[in-house]
Design an enzyme around this catalytic site. Structure first.
Site, short mmCIF file in Angstrom:
data_model
loop_
_atom_site.label_atom_id
_atom_site.label_comp_id
_atom_site.label_asym_id
_atom_site.label_seq_id
_atom_site.Cartn_x
_atom_site.Cartn_y
_atom_site.Cartn_z
N TRP A 75 4.08 -20.79 39.84
CA TRP A 75 3.83 -22.08 39.19
C TRP A 75 3.50 -23.17 40.19
O TRP A 75 2.56 -23.94 40.00
CB TRP A 75 5.02 -22.47 38.30
CG TRP A 75 4.84 -21.83 36.97
CD1 TRP A 75 5.41 -20.69 36.51
CD2 TRP A 75 3.94 -22.26 35.94
NE1 TRP A 75 4.92 -20.38 35.27
CE2 TRP A 75 4.03 -21.33 34.88
CE3 TRP A 75 3.07 -23.33 35.80
CZ2 TRP A 75 3.28 -21.44 33.72
CZ3 TRP A 75 2.31 -23.46 34.64
CH2 TRP A 75 2.42 -22.52 33.60
N TRP A 80 3.42 -10.36 48.62
CA TRP A 80 3.56 -11.65 47.91
C TRP A 80 4.96 -11.76 47.30
O TRP A 80 5.57 -12.83 47.30
CB TRP A 80 2.50 -11.79 46.79
CG TRP A 80 1.25 -12.47 47.24
CD1 TRP A 80 0.05 -11.87 47.50
CD2 TRP A 80 1.05 -13.88 47.49
NE1 TRP A 80 -0.87 -12.82 47.88
CE2 TRP A 80 -0.29 -14.06 47.88
CE3 TRP A 80 1.88 -15.01 47.41
CZ2 TRP A 80 -0.82 -15.32 48.19
CZ3 TRP A 80 1.35 -16.25 47.72
CH2 TRP A 80 0.02 -16.40 48.12
N TRP A 123 4.45 -28.55 35.90
CA TRP A 123 4.60 -27.10 36.08
C TRP A 123 5.96 -26.63 35.59
O TRP A 123 6.12 -25.48 35.21
CB TRP A 123 4.39 -26.72 37.55
CG TRP A 123 5.37 -27.35 38.49
CD1 TRP A 123 5.24 -28.55 39.13
CD2 TRP A 123 6.65 -26.84 38.89
NE1 TRP A 123 6.35 -28.81 39.89
CE2 TRP A 123 7.23 -27.77 39.77
CE3 TRP A 123 7.36 -25.67 38.59
CZ2 TRP A 123 8.49 -27.59 40.34
CZ3 TRP A 123 8.62 -25.48 39.16
CH2 TRP A 123 9.16 -26.45 40.02
N GLU A 172 -0.01 -7.32 47.71
CA GLU A 172 0.65 -7.92 46.55
C GLU A 172 2.16 -7.71 46.62
O GLU A 172 2.93 -8.59 46.26
CB GLU A 172 0.09 -7.33 45.24
CG GLU A 172 -1.35 -7.68 44.99
CD GLU A 172 -1.65 -9.16 45.10
OE1 GLU A 172 -0.92 -9.98 44.52
OE2 GLU A 172 -2.62 -9.51 45.79
N ASN A 217 -1.89 -11.08 35.63
CA ASN A 217 -1.80 -12.08 36.70
C ASN A 217 -2.95 -13.08 36.68
O ASN A 217 -2.75 -14.28 36.84
CB ASN A 217 -1.75 -11.38 38.07
CG ASN A 217 -1.67 -12.38 39.20
OD1 ASN A 217 -0.71 -13.17 39.27
ND2 ASN A 217 -2.65 -12.40 40.07
N TRP A 270 2.66 -36.20 36.23
CA TRP A 270 2.65 -35.15 35.23
C TRP A 270 3.46 -35.58 34.01
O TRP A 270 4.50 -36.26 34.15
CB TRP A 270 3.29 -33.88 35.80
CG TRP A 270 2.33 -32.98 36.48
CD1 TRP A 270 1.11 -32.59 36.04
CD2 TRP A 270 2.51 -32.35 37.76
NE1 TRP A 270 0.52 -31.73 36.95
CE2 TRP A 270 1.35 -31.57 38.00
CE3 TRP A 270 3.53 -32.34 38.70
CZ2 TRP A 270 1.19 -30.81 39.15
CZ3 TRP A 270 3.36 -31.58 39.84
CH2 TRP A 270 2.21 -30.83 40.07
C1 LIG Z 1 2.35 -18.78 37.09
C2 LIG Z 1 2.78 -17.41 37.56
C3 LIG Z 1 4.05 -16.94 37.25
C4 LIG Z 1 4.46 -15.67 37.69
N1 LIG Z 1 5.73 -15.23 37.36
C5 LIG Z 1 6.13 -14.00 37.79
C6 LIG Z 1 7.43 -13.52 37.46
O1 LIG Z 1 8.26 -14.20 36.83
N2 LIG Z 1 7.76 -12.25 37.85
C7 LIG Z 1 6.90 -11.47 38.57
O2 LIG Z 1 7.24 -10.32 38.91
N3 LIG Z 1 5.69 -11.93 38.93
C8 LIG Z 1 5.27 -13.15 38.55
N4 LIG Z 1 4.01 -13.59 38.87
C9 LIG Z 1 3.17 -12.75 39.76
C10 LIG Z 1 2.24 -11.74 39.07
O3 LIG Z 1 1.56 -12.35 38.02
C11 LIG Z 1 3.00 -10.51 38.54
O4 LIG Z 1 3.83 -9.99 39.54
C12 LIG Z 1 2.02 -9.41 38.10
O5 LIG Z 1 1.15 -9.89 37.11
C13 LIG Z 1 2.79 -8.22 37.58
O6 LIG Z 1 1.94 -7.22 37.12
P1 LIG Z 1 1.88 -5.81 37.84
O7 LIG Z 1 3.26 -5.28 38.04
O8 LIG Z 1 0.93 -4.96 37.10
O9 LIG Z 1 1.31 -6.25 39.26
P2 LIG Z 1 0.49 -5.46 40.36
O10 LIG Z 1 -0.80 -6.17 40.53
O11 LIG Z 1 0.45 -4.02 40.12
O12 LIG Z 1 1.33 -5.77 41.69
C14 LIG Z 1 2.42 -4.93 42.11
C15 LIG Z 1 3.66 -5.77 42.32
O13 LIG Z 1 3.45 -6.73 43.35
C16 LIG Z 1 4.16 -7.92 43.04
N5 LIG Z 1 3.19 -9.01 42.86
C17 LIG Z 1 1.89 -8.92 42.46
N6 LIG Z 1 1.32 -10.13 42.45
C18 LIG Z 1 2.27 -11.01 42.83
C19 LIG Z 1 2.29 -12.42 43.00
N7 LIG Z 1 1.19 -13.19 42.80
N8 LIG Z 1 3.45 -13.01 43.37
C20 LIG Z 1 4.56 -12.27 43.60
N9 LIG Z 1 4.60 -10.93 43.45
C21 LIG Z 1 3.46 -10.31 43.07
C22 LIG Z 1 4.89 -7.68 41.73
O14 LIG Z 1 6.20 -7.26 42.04
C23 LIG Z 1 4.07 -6.56 41.10
O15 LIG Z 1 4.80 -5.78 40.20
C24 LIG Z 1 3.58 -14.87 38.46
C25 LIG Z 1 2.30 -15.35 38.76
C26 LIG Z 1 1.90 -16.61 38.31
C27 LIG Z 1 0.52 -17.10 38.65
#
Ligand SMILES: Cc1cc2nc3c(=O)[nH]c(=O)nc-3n(C[C@H](O)[C@H](O)[C@H](O)COP(=O)(O)OP(=O)(O)OC[C@H]3O[C@@H](n4cnc5c(N)ncnc54)[C@H](O)[C@@H]3O)c2cc1C
Length: 467
Positions: free
Chosen positions: A380, A276, A357, A273, A339, A304
């Protein structure tokens, strides 16, 4: 004594794991940390801008503990820096690199103008694990698909984080500073700020606390728990990472140690993650249009809708689809959304509601305290089907099935929708603008659109679009 160095801070609001700060101190003279309120800050959404203000306040205190200060100035970055150079006699400006096009344009101009006047201008690594141009495919291009990107970086060395400096050398006299109070970065949050404030965690110390507790408990069950919005199964580090309150290298090494010491699926899934996030910055660097227009250019023609009445109901958590509305209310009350639920609400908007989107992207940009330009754009476009490595458009998430699978007992939905049983559900009505005209006594709305009907409409549009 050597001349001062200006440390220009942006999304690196911490003292540890900070190569630019270490380099600035390493020059031997005083260091003048500055945060500039420029057009990019003014253009931030309401919640992330407010959250930025909290972070700056915390960072200013941390600098004071180190015998230093954080200077606040507003204006065009180049003008501000040139003026500070003139006022302080600084001979160098150091900062941590960013990779979106607006930052690159600004920073390139700053770098060349400073160099033209004989000032050392140095940008540093630290915002991502791997600089976007260092990860190349076999043919020398950039990666457009996540899995090969992960394979390319998973065994690469990540530099060990730099230690927190014990002191930050101060100049004899400090340049003047504006104040955060005068900046009032939280103004557009209006009454929502008091509610969201209950949920945010701010600053480097809080970030380290979260990392520590997640490494102690959550990471080992992460792969089983991360998709459950009804459980507390993720790190919640995103708001800290978005502003650089904790360094990504620190997080990587902590998780890597868990993988090495204890093994298991959790640490590896977590590292994936983190990658990602890097992948998102890799893409925004190589394809800057990801933030504004369809990443796959042919998707610009997809029919859209622009913003519309149904999308307004989506924003306000009034679609009548419980998991969607729960997510949208979680977002408004906490500035965060799980997420799994982000993916569900994004699919619902772009497929069942056939809405661009961009509408969802901009709403998230306004509401998320963890707003990150790269991850938001990728999230998105991935959900909508127009992005890199995207879920195919015809794979329409069924929100009801998703809810049954990932919130099987309805705990998450109840928490955000049942005003009689949950203070958090009731808090939604304290956070929203009065102009929305909603009351906790309102009956929960009927479904705006049948799930089968919405799915079919999206699939028909996709068939027409393909042909
Ligand atoms: C439509 C959409 C919009 C999003 N917008 C953002 C946003 O503006 N900012 C943001 O930080 N994340 C975004 N995400 C990714 C993800 O949802 C969040 O990073 C995550 O929910 C943060 O929670 P956490 O810190 O507990 O994540 P954890 O699951 O604990 O993951 C640890 C870290 O990994 C990174 N990470 C995890 N999943 C993703 C992912 N899919 N994409 C990129 N990085 C990821 C983040 O930095 C996160 O803090 C988005 C996802 C979607 C589907």
């Amino acid at each position: 004594m050597p001349s001062p160095t200006i440390l220009w801070l942006r999304r690196d609001l911490r003292l540890s794991d900070h190569p630019a700060l270490v380099a600035a101190i390493g020059r031997g003279g005083p260091v003048i940390p500055v945060f500039i309120r420029d057009g990019q800050v003014d253009d931030m959404g309401a919640a992330p801008k407010w959250r930025l203000g909290l972070s700056l306040d915390d960072l200013a205190k941390r600098f004071e503990e180190k015998g230093s200060r954080l200077i606040f100035r507003s204006g065009e970055a180049l003008d501000v820096l040139l003026k500070l150079v003139e006022e302080t006699g600084a001979t160098a400006v150091h900062w941590s690199r960013l990779y979106d096009s607006r930052s690159i344009d600004r920073d390139s101009k700053v770098k060349s103008a400073l160099k033209d006047t004989g000032i050392e201008a140095v940008s540093h690594e630290g915002h991502v694990l791997h600089e976007p141009w260092t990860v190349e495919t076999g043919t020398g291009g950039f990666y457009k698909v996540y899995t090969p990107y992960w394979k390319a970086v998973k065994d690469r060395d990540v530099p060990e984080p730099e230690a927190t400096p014990s002191t930050v050398p101060a100049p004899d006299t400090w340049p003047s500073s504006e104040t955060l109070e005068a900046w009032a970065l939280g103004t557009s949050m209006r009454r929502g700020a008091d509610v969201v404030a209950r949920y945010v965690s701010v600053g480097e110390e809080a970030a380290r606390g979260r990392l520590g507790s997640f490494m102690g408990h959550g990471i080992h069950s992460y792969s089983d728990e991360r998709d459950r919005p009804d459980h507390d199964g993720t790190s919640r580090l995103s708001q800290h990472l978005a502003l650089g309150e904790i360094g990504i290298r620190t997080v990587w090494h902590a998780a890597y140690r868990q993988l090495h010491d204890k093994g298991g699926a959790g640490p590896e899934t977590f590292l994936k993650e983190l990658v990602w996030r890097d992948f998102a910055w890799h893409l925004i660097h190589h394809t800057p249009h990801i933030r504004d227009t369809a990443w796959r250019e042919e998707w610009a023609e997809f029919p859209w809708q622009k913003d519309n009445a149904e999308a307004t109901k989506w924003k306000r958590g009034l679609t009548g689809e419980p998991i969607v509305d729960a997510g949208m209310r979680e977002l408004y009350v906490t500035g965060y959304m799980h997420n799994r639920v982000r993916m569900i609400v994004a699919s619902y908007l772009t497929k069942h509601l056939m809405t661009s989107w961009r509408v969802g992207h901009d709403w998230f940009e306004d509401c998320l305290v963890d707003h990150d330009p790269a991850s938001n754009a990728l999230g998105w476009q991935w959900s909508a089907g127009s992005g890199p490595d995207a879920t195919p458009y015809f794979r329409v998430f069924n929100p009801q099935t998703q809810a049954e699978k990932f919130d099987p007992d309805g705990v998450y939905r109840k928490r955000w929708l049942d005003v009689d049983a949950s203070d958090e559900a009731a808090a939604f009505y304290d956070a929203i603008p009065e102009s929305w005209g909603l009351s906790p006594d309102d009956a929960y709305p009927e479904r705006m659109i049948g799930l089968k009907e919405g799915r079919q409409r999206a699939l028909d549009a996709y068939e027409d679009f393909k042909n």
